[in-house]
Write a protein that holds these residues in place. Structure first.
Motif, PDB file in Angstrom:
ATOM      1  N   GLN A  36       0.825  -1.219   0.000  1.00  0.00           N
ATOM      2  CA  GLN A  36       0.000   0.000   0.000  1.00  0.00           C
ATOM      3  C   GLN A  36       0.860   1.270   0.000  1.00  0.00           C
ATOM      4  OE1 GLN A  36      -3.314  -0.256  -0.218  1.00  0.00           O
ATOM      5  NE2 GLN A  36      -3.261  -2.492  -0.069  1.00  0.00           N
ATOM      6  N   GLY A  37       2.185   1.092  -0.014  1.00  0.00           N
ATOM      7  CA  GLY A  37       3.082   2.248  -0.063  1.00  0.00           C
ATOM      8  C   GLY A  37       3.478   2.802   1.291  1.00  0.00           C
ATOM      9  N   PHE A  38       3.190   2.054   2.369  1.00  0.00           N
ATOM     10  CA  PHE A  38       3.546   2.488   3.716  1.00  0.00           C
ATOM     11  C   PHE A  38       4.700   1.643   4.261  1.00  0.00           C
ATOM     12  CE2 PHE A  38      -1.178   3.618   3.842  1.00  0.00           C
ATOM     13  CZ  PHE A  38      -0.947   4.962   3.584  1.00  0.00           C
ATOM     14  N   SER A  39       5.218   2.036   5.419  1.00  0.00           N
ATOM     15  CA  SER A  39       6.332   1.296   6.026  1.00  0.00           C
ATOM     16  C   SER A  39       5.964   0.829   7.427  1.00  0.00           C
ATOM     17  CB  SER A  39       7.595   2.164   6.065  1.00  0.00           C
ATOM     18  OG  SER A  39       7.392   3.313   6.870  1.00  0.00           O
ATOM     19  N   VAL A  40       6.562  -0.291   7.838  1.00  0.00           N
ATOM     20  CA  VAL A  40       6.283  -0.891   9.142  1.00  0.00           C
ATOM     21  C   VAL A  40       7.449  -0.602  10.093  1.00  0.00           C
ATOM     22  CG1 VAL A  40       5.846  -3.050  10.382  1.00  0.00           C
ATOM     23  CG2 VAL A  40       4.987  -2.758   8.059  1.00  0.00           C
ATOM     24  N   VAL A  41       7.124  -0.107  11.277  1.00  0.00           N
ATOM     25  CA  VAL A  41       8.142   0.124  12.303  1.00  0.00           C
ATOM     26  C   VAL A  41       8.697  -1.224  12.770  1.00  0.00           C
ATOM     27  CG1 VAL A  41       8.497   0.995  14.663  1.00  0.00           C
ATOM     28  CG2 VAL A  41       7.127   2.308  13.021  1.00  0.00           C
ATOM     29  N   PRO A  81      -2.210 -23.807  21.073  1.00  0.00           N
ATOM     30  CA  PRO A  81      -3.347 -23.331  21.850  1.00  0.00           C
ATOM     31  C   PRO A  81      -2.913 -22.876  23.244  1.00  0.00           C
ATOM     32  CG  PRO A  81      -3.930 -25.354  20.702  1.00  0.00           C
ATOM     33  CD  PRO A  81      -2.450 -25.164  20.511  1.00  0.00           C
ATOM     34  N   GLY A  82      -3.518 -21.771  23.704  1.00  0.00           N
ATOM     35  CA  GLY A  82      -3.198 -21.236  25.029  1.00  0.00           C
ATOM     36  C   GLY A  82      -2.196 -20.108  25.006  1.00  0.00           C
ATOM     37  N   MET A  83      -1.542 -19.872  23.851  1.00  0.00           N
ATOM     38  CA  MET A  83      -0.676 -18.697  23.731  1.00  0.00           C
ATOM     39  C   MET A  83      -1.546 -17.452  23.649  1.00  0.00           C
ATOM     40  SD  MET A  83       2.243 -20.025  21.038  1.00  0.00           S
ATOM     41  CE  MET A  83       3.140 -18.506  20.844  1.00  0.00           C
ATOM     42  N   VAL A  84      -1.165 -16.403  24.386  1.00  0.00           N
ATOM     43  CA  VAL A  84      -1.885 -15.129  24.335  1.00  0.00           C
ATOM     44  C   VAL A  84      -0.865 -14.031  24.056  1.00  0.00           C
ATOM     45  CG1 VAL A  84      -3.383 -13.510  25.546  1.00  0.00           C
ATOM     46  CG2 VAL A  84      -3.606 -15.962  25.992  1.00  0.00           C
ATOM     47  N   PHE A  85      -1.159 -13.205  23.053  1.00  0.00           N
ATOM     48  CA  PHE A  85      -0.223 -12.134  22.696  1.00  0.00           C
ATOM     49  C   PHE A  85      -0.976 -11.011  22.000  1.00  0.00           C
ATOM     50  CE2 PHE A  85       0.074 -15.622  19.574  1.00  0.00           C
ATOM     51  CZ  PHE A  85      -0.403 -14.996  18.432  1.00  0.00           C
ATOM     52  N   THR A  86      -0.295  -9.874  21.870  1.00  0.00           N
ATOM     53  CA  THR A  86      -0.874  -8.742  21.154  1.00  0.00           C
ATOM     54  C   THR A  86      -0.348  -8.712  19.727  1.00  0.00           C
ATOM     55  OG1 THR A  86       0.855  -7.132  21.692  1.00  0.00           O
ATOM     56  CG2 THR A  86      -0.928  -7.415  23.308  1.00  0.00           C
ATOM     57  N   ILE A  87      -1.191  -8.211  18.840  1.00  0.00           N
ATOM     58  CA  ILE A  87      -0.787  -7.842  17.490  1.00  0.00           C
ATOM     59  C   ILE A  87      -1.086  -6.355  17.375  1.00  0.00           C
ATOM     60  CG2 ILE A  87      -1.260  -8.120  15.019  1.00  0.00           C
ATOM     61  CD1 ILE A  87      -1.845 -11.070  15.550  1.00  0.00           C
ATOM     62  N   GLU A  88      -0.034  -5.539  17.096  1.00  0.00           N
ATOM     63  CA  GLU A  88      -0.205  -4.083  17.206  1.00  0.00           C
ATOM     64  C   GLU A  88       0.697  -3.336  16.223  1.00  0.00           C
ATOM     65  OE1 GLU A  88       1.648  -2.463  20.880  1.00  0.00           O
ATOM     66  OE2 GLU A  88       1.704  -4.526  21.585  1.00  0.00           O
ATOM     67  N   PRO A  89       0.478  -3.529  14.919  1.00  0.00           N
ATOM     68  CA  PRO A  89       1.374  -2.906  13.940  1.00  0.00           C
ATOM     69  C   PRO A  89       1.390  -1.387  14.034  1.00  0.00           C
ATOM     70  CG  PRO A  89      -0.610  -3.738  12.872  1.00  0.00           C
ATOM     71  CD  PRO A  89      -0.622  -4.254  14.266  1.00  0.00           C
ATOM     72  N   MET A  90       2.604  -0.840  13.931  1.00  0.00           N
ATOM     73  CA  MET A  90       2.818   0.601  13.832  1.00  0.00           C
ATOM     74  C   MET A  90       3.242   0.881  12.404  1.00  0.00           C
ATOM     75  SD  MET A  90       4.747   0.667  17.426  1.00  0.00           S
ATOM     76  CE  MET A  90       4.376  -1.052  17.790  1.00  0.00           C
ATOM     77  N   VAL A  91       2.467   1.698  11.712  1.00  0.00           N
ATOM     78  CA  VAL A  91       2.649   1.917  10.275  1.00  0.00           C
ATOM     79  C   VAL A  91       2.877   3.410  10.022  1.00  0.00           C
ATOM     80  CG1 VAL A  91       1.496   1.780   8.021  1.00  0.00           C
ATOM     81  CG2 VAL A  91       1.273  -0.110   9.675  1.00  0.00           C
ATOM     82  N   ASN A  92       3.933   3.712   9.275  1.00  0.00           N
ATOM     83  CA  ASN A  92       4.276   5.096   8.971  1.00  0.00           C
ATOM     84  C   ASN A  92       3.893   5.441   7.536  1.00  0.00           C
ATOM     85  OD1 ASN A  92       5.444   5.069  11.499  1.00  0.00           O
ATOM     86  ND2 ASN A  92       7.556   5.029  10.763  1.00  0.00           N
ATOM     87  N   ALA A  93       3.416   6.674   7.342  1.00  0.00           N
ATOM     88  CA  ALA A  93       3.097   7.141   5.992  1.00  0.00           C
ATOM     89  C   ALA A  93       4.373   7.353   5.183  1.00  0.00           C
ATOM     90  CB  ALA A  93       2.291   8.432   6.059  1.00  0.00           C
ATOM     91  N   GLY A  94       5.472   7.669   5.866  1.00  0.00           N
ATOM     92  CA  GLY A  94       6.757   7.872   5.199  1.00  0.00           C
ATOM     93  C   GLY A  94       7.696   6.706   5.459  1.00  0.00           C
ATOM     94  N   ARG A  95       8.924   7.036   5.840  1.00  0.00           N
ATOM     95  CA  ARG A  95       9.939   6.005   6.059  1.00  0.00           C
ATOM     96  C   ARG A  95       9.760   5.366   7.438  1.00  0.00           C
ATOM     97  NH1 ARG A  95      14.402   6.062   2.780  1.00  0.00           N
ATOM     98  NH2 ARG A  95      15.763   5.474   4.510  1.00  0.00           N
ATOM     99  N   ARG A  96      10.381   4.197   7.631  1.00  0.00           N
ATOM    100  CA  ARG A  96      10.159   3.457   8.878  1.00  0.00           C
ATOM    101  C   ARG A  96      11.061   3.902  10.023  1.00  0.00           C
ATOM    102  NH1 ARG A  96      13.904  -0.504   9.932  1.00  0.00           N
ATOM    103  NH2 ARG A  96      15.182  -1.282   8.208  1.00  0.00           N
ATOM    104  N   GLU A  97      12.069   4.758   9.756  1.00  0.00           N
ATOM    105  CA  GLU A  97      13.024   5.136  10.812  1.00  0.00           C
ATOM    106  C   GLU A  97      12.334   5.940  11.913  1.00  0.00           C
ATOM    107  OE1 GLU A  97      15.240   3.953   7.334  1.00  0.00           O
ATOM    108  OE2 GLU A  97      13.740   5.535   7.540  1.00  0.00           O
TER     109      GLU A  97
END
Length: 267
Positions: free
Chosen positions: A164-169, A201-217
């Motif tokens: 989509q043209g974005f970057s992931v932290v 089964p039984g694993m619990v965790f968060t999914i919490e992507p941080m997405v930048n409109a520009g560069r990932r730095e």
């Protein structure tokens, strides 16, 4: 790495904590409008968690090694702030975007979730960033089932986002959660399929992507907590707490006011 698997009784308690965290966001939603300060939102959240829910705001005075204690009850990350923004006296204005991250502790168990809010009239670009980031979180959640690996989740989020043209932290990730705020495993929002830990089964965790409109730095601000985009581009984040079930997953951080699923989840 020791990943603590949760029992049925543990998961039931985490359902309660997760629902409460989501209900804090429901409660805050009508207040997120031009003129309110993030400090005021923090006070509303704190009072609701402590007085109404009879729970504990996990971020308040949270102090990982090498950090000063976090001074507030929620995190509010505005515009180019990626995560861990500290509520303050600056009034939100029309066009701002803000991530509100809530973690409550109820009867010793944590529920952790965050949502994006567009203040007043947001730009088309800001709305698109928030929507794509929401979709990216669900692209990751959709992958969760026994036998899948954490790298599969990260790969799904990364490829969707970058297409989509974005970057992931890269520097911040999802995490195991339970009676502790942060446990193993780390859940990266990028990666290669078939790598890292296998889900059971039984694993619990968060999914919490941080997405930048520009560069990932990224860079860290002088308060020791707030993380911003290095190029000052907008950043968005969404978060849910997930449990791996025998057949797939269950999202623990849902409530009546939770946003609707993306179209691809209901197709």
């Amino acid at each position: 790495m020791t990943i603590t698997l949760k029992t049925a009784a543990d998961i039931e308690r985490m359902r309660v904590a997760g629902r409460l965290a989501s209900e804090v966001l429901d409660m805050l939603t009508p207040h997120v409008k031009p003129g309110i300060t993030t400090e005021q939102l923090d006070k509303l959240a704190h009072d609701h968690i402590v007085k109404v829910q009879k729970a504990i705001p996990a971020p308040l005075n949270y102090q990982p090694p090498g950090y000063t204690p976090y001074p507030k009850s929620i995190c509010t990350s505005v515009n180019h702030q990626i995560c861990h923004g500290i509520p303050n006296e600056r009034a939100l204005k029309s066009g701002d975007i803000v991530n509100i991250d809530v973690t409550v502790i109820k009867d010793g168990w944590h529920g952790d979730t965050s949502r994006m809010f567009i203040v007043g009239e947001g730009s088309i670009a800001a709305k698109r960033l928030c929507q794509i980031t929401y979709d990216a979180m669900w692209k990751g959640i959709q992958k969760v089932k026994p036998g899948v690996r954490l790298g599969d989740i990260g790969h799904a989020i990364q490829t969707f986002t970058e297409n989509q043209g974005f970057s992931v932290v890269r520097e911040f990730c999802g995490h195991g959660i339970g009676s502790k705020f942060h446990e193993e495993p780390q859940v990266l929002h990028y990666g290669r399929p078939g790598t890292l830990e296998e889900l059971v089964p039984g694993m619990v965790f968060t999914i919490e992507p941080m997405v930048n409109a520009g560069r990932r730095e990224i860079k860290e601000m002088g308060d020791g907590w707030t993380i911003v985009t290095k190029d000052r581009s907008l950043s968005a984040q969404w978060e849910h707490t997930i449990v791996v079930t025998e057949t797939g997953y269950e999202v623990l951080t849902v409530s009546e006011g939770s946003p609707a699923l993306p179209a691809f989840m209901t197709a």
